[in-house]
Design a protein around this motif. Sequence first.
Motif, mmCIF file in Angstrom:
data_model
loop_
_atom_site.group_PDB
_atom_site.id
_atom_site.type_symbol
_atom_site.label_atom_id
_atom_site.label_comp_id
_atom_site.label_asym_id
_atom_site.label_seq_id
_atom_site.Cartn_x
_atom_site.Cartn_y
_atom_site.Cartn_z
ATOM 1 N N TYR A 47 11.071 14.251 41.417
ATOM 2 C CA TYR A 47 10.549 15.298 40.541
ATOM 3 C C TYR A 47 9.034 15.254 40.650
ATOM 4 O O TYR A 47 8.442 14.180 40.603
ATOM 5 C CB TYR A 47 10.994 15.067 39.089
ATOM 6 C CG TYR A 47 12.416 15.502 38.837
ATOM 7 C CD1 TYR A 47 12.704 16.792 38.422
ATOM 8 C CD2 TYR A 47 13.477 14.615 39.023
ATOM 9 C CE1 TYR A 47 14.017 17.202 38.197
ATOM 10 C CE2 TYR A 47 14.789 15.006 38.800
ATOM 11 C CZ TYR A 47 15.052 16.308 38.385
ATOM 12 O OH TYR A 47 16.350 16.710 38.162
ATOM 13 N N ALA A 64 20.767 19.639 40.619
ATOM 14 C CA ALA A 64 20.199 18.911 39.479
ATOM 15 C C ALA A 64 19.372 19.840 38.607
ATOM 16 O O ALA A 64 19.015 20.949 39.018
ATOM 17 C CB ALA A 64 19.329 17.771 40.000
ATOM 18 N N ARG A 72 10.572 13.396 28.216
ATOM 19 C CA ARG A 72 12.007 13.649 27.992
ATOM 20 C C ARG A 72 12.848 12.993 29.089
ATOM 21 O O ARG A 72 12.440 12.934 30.253
ATOM 22 C CB ARG A 72 12.291 15.150 27.987
ATOM 23 C CG ARG A 72 11.521 15.894 26.924
ATOM 24 C CD ARG A 72 12.107 15.637 25.549
ATOM 25 N NE ARG A 72 13.335 16.383 25.395
ATOM 26 C CZ ARG A 72 13.381 17.676 25.037
ATOM 27 N NH1 ARG A 72 12.283 18.334 24.817
ATOM 28 N NH2 ARG A 72 14.538 18.284 24.910
ATOM 29 N N GLY A 73 14.044 12.575 28.697
ATOM 30 C CA GLY A 73 14.958 11.966 29.654
ATOM 31 C C GLY A 73 14.382 10.669 30.216
ATOM 32 O O GLY A 73 13.314 10.210 29.798
ATOM 33 N N VAL A 74 15.100 10.097 31.154
ATOM 34 C CA VAL A 74 14.610 8.863 31.776
ATOM 35 C C VAL A 74 13.379 9.186 32.623
ATOM 36 O O VAL A 74 12.380 8.458 32.610
ATOM 37 C CB VAL A 74 15.710 8.210 32.654
ATOM 38 C CG1 VAL A 74 15.230 6.856 33.155
ATOM 39 C CG2 VAL A 74 17.015 8.046 31.881
ATOM 40 N N CYS A 75 13.431 10.323 33.334
ATOM 41 C CA CYS A 75 12.324 10.690 34.226
ATOM 42 C C CYS A 75 11.043 10.945 33.452
ATOM 43 O O CYS A 75 9.979 10.410 33.786
ATOM 44 C CB CYS A 75 12.707 11.932 35.034
ATOM 45 S SG CYS A 75 14.000 11.629 36.245
ATOM 46 N N HIS A 96 18.819 10.574 27.447
ATOM 47 C CA HIS A 96 19.169 10.718 28.870
ATOM 48 C C HIS A 96 19.608 12.152 29.150
ATOM 49 O O HIS A 96 20.374 12.748 28.377
ATOM 50 C CB HIS A 96 20.295 9.745 29.226
ATOM 51 C CG HIS A 96 20.886 9.990 30.585
ATOM 52 N ND1 HIS A 96 22.110 10.607 30.762
ATOM 53 C CD2 HIS A 96 20.411 9.736 31.805
ATOM 54 C CE1 HIS A 96 22.360 10.698 32.052
ATOM 55 N NE2 HIS A 96 21.352 10.178 32.721
ATOM 56 N N ILE A 97 19.113 12.717 30.243
ATOM 57 C CA ILE A 97 19.504 14.077 30.630
ATOM 58 C C ILE A 97 20.589 13.961 31.693
ATOM 59 O O ILE A 97 20.330 13.458 32.793
ATOM 60 C CB ILE A 97 18.292 14.862 31.181
ATOM 61 C CG1 ILE A 97 17.197 14.954 30.114
ATOM 62 C CG2 ILE A 97 18.717 16.243 31.653
ATOM 63 C CD1 ILE A 97 15.848 15.404 30.649
ATOM 64 N N ASP A 122 13.731 9.338 41.459
ATOM 65 C CA ASP A 122 14.883 9.145 40.567
ATOM 66 C C ASP A 122 16.107 8.861 41.428
ATOM 67 O O ASP A 122 16.395 9.611 42.371
ATOM 68 C CB ASP A 122 15.088 10.428 39.746
ATOM 69 C CG ASP A 122 16.296 10.341 38.820
ATOM 70 O OD1 ASP A 122 16.783 9.231 38.557
ATOM 71 O OD2 ASP A 122 16.752 11.407 38.364
#
Length: 144
Positions: A47, A64, A72-75, A96-97, A122
Amino acid sequence: MTKEQAYQQLLPQIEALVADEQDMIANMANIAAALHEAFGFWWTGFYRVEGDMLVLGPFQGPIACTRIPYGRGVCGTAWAQGQTIIVPNVHEFAGHIACSSASNSEIVVPIRKDGRIIAVLDIDSVEYNTFDTIDQRYLEQIQL
Ligand code: SME
């Protein structure tokens, strides 16, 4: 071959792949392919930092989510914290997304250029507990 040996073989190949190419999209594409093929992960990709968002870059695996906000999310969390996050069980990571319901563990590694985070790498696995500090140590060496 151990995982460590696999990384020791692969990292010089990745360095050589990107050494003579300045285009980061091209480099992300080849790095994602090299990692994905070597380890058989579920999803392997980048990303890119664009303003206050992460925008989907080159990847291997199923489709994805295209945009992930800062934090937001892990990323987005790895980006905000400026450090690698290893998630042994994504179902226990608050926020987690889930781009794919098949993913059960994940690692996200911030990628820097000139000291600034320009992307995150990721990787998702269908197994639990796939990633550890060995993955972290080698994946953190990857440069675009
Ligand atoms: N699971 C990630 C989103 C990206 S997909 O896994 C490819 C997250 O929580 O940031």
